[in-house]
Design an enzyme around this catalytic site. Structure first.
Site, PDB file in Angstrom:
ATOM      1  N   ASP A   2      -6.920  -1.873  -4.310  1.00  0.00           N
ATOM      2  CA  ASP A   2      -7.936  -1.490  -3.325  1.00  0.00           C
ATOM      3  C   ASP A   2      -8.941  -0.520  -3.937  1.00  0.00           C
ATOM      4  OD1 ASP A   2      -6.623  -2.960  -1.325  1.00  0.00           O
ATOM      5  OD2 ASP A   2      -5.486  -1.221  -0.648  1.00  0.00           O
ATOM      6  N   ASP A  46       0.853  -1.192   0.000  1.00  0.00           N
ATOM      7  CA  ASP A  46       0.000   0.000   0.000  1.00  0.00           C
ATOM      8  C   ASP A  46       0.884   1.235   0.000  1.00  0.00           C
ATOM      9  OD1 ASP A  46      -2.392  -1.414   0.020  1.00  0.00           O
ATOM     10  OD2 ASP A  46      -2.589  -1.353   2.194  1.00  0.00           O
TER      11      ASP A  46
END
Length: 162
Positions: A139, A122
């Site tokens: 995501d 991330d």
């Protein structure tokens, strides 16, 4: 199982594109830009690139610190992607196909990370906007896909309802 609809192929193509973009951006973040060595870099306004290796599900929820959790989450993501791919093969509405393609691609992209690294890479950080999570392209695709799927279920063809 029958033939795959034109929209089913479109969903698969979108899913493959999401996986390719997600993995290419993660490669750049990890190996070209070398974000792990920099940790966090302001980009513009409230946006930063911040390195987070997420062992949880979406947005770091339900952490899976043990190897069993890693493999369970990887398997779960791939099973969900496969189930959605079966659904997509007969998609009759464009919004359904787009929604499923986004979710499938995002699920596979994050599963690849879990298998390769034991965690999801991330790096998109908008925490200065009071958004507390760091996330990635996969995501984003999953989130947009779920919202569009919900919208599709609310606005879809009502004449087919029981």
């Amino acid at each position: 199982m029958g033939r795959i609809s034109r929209l089913g192929w479109a969903a698969y193509g979108l899913a493959a594109s999401i996986v390719a973009v997600d993995q290419a951006v993660k490669f750049w973040v990890l190996y070209v830009f070398d974000l792990p060595a920099r940790l966090s870099v302001p980009v513009a306004g409230p946006f930063s690139l911040t390195m987070v290796m997420n062992k949880g599900v979406s947005f770091g929820l339900l952490r899976a610190d043990q190897d069993l959790g890693r493999w369970a989450l990887s398997a779960f993501s791939l099973v969900v992607a496969a189930a959605l791919a079966v659904w997509a093969r007969n998609a009759e509405r464009r919004l359904t196909a787009v929604s499923l393609g986004l979710i499938i691609g995002g699920a596979i992209g994050n599963a690849i990370d879990r298998i390769r690294f034991g965690a999801v890479v991330d790096f998109l950080d908008f925490s200065r906007l009071m958004f507390p999570w760091v996330f990635n392209v996969a995501d984003s695709a999953i989130t947009v896909g779920v919202v569009l799927l919900l919208l599709d279920s609310l606005t879809g063809d009502k004449s087919r309802a029981g």
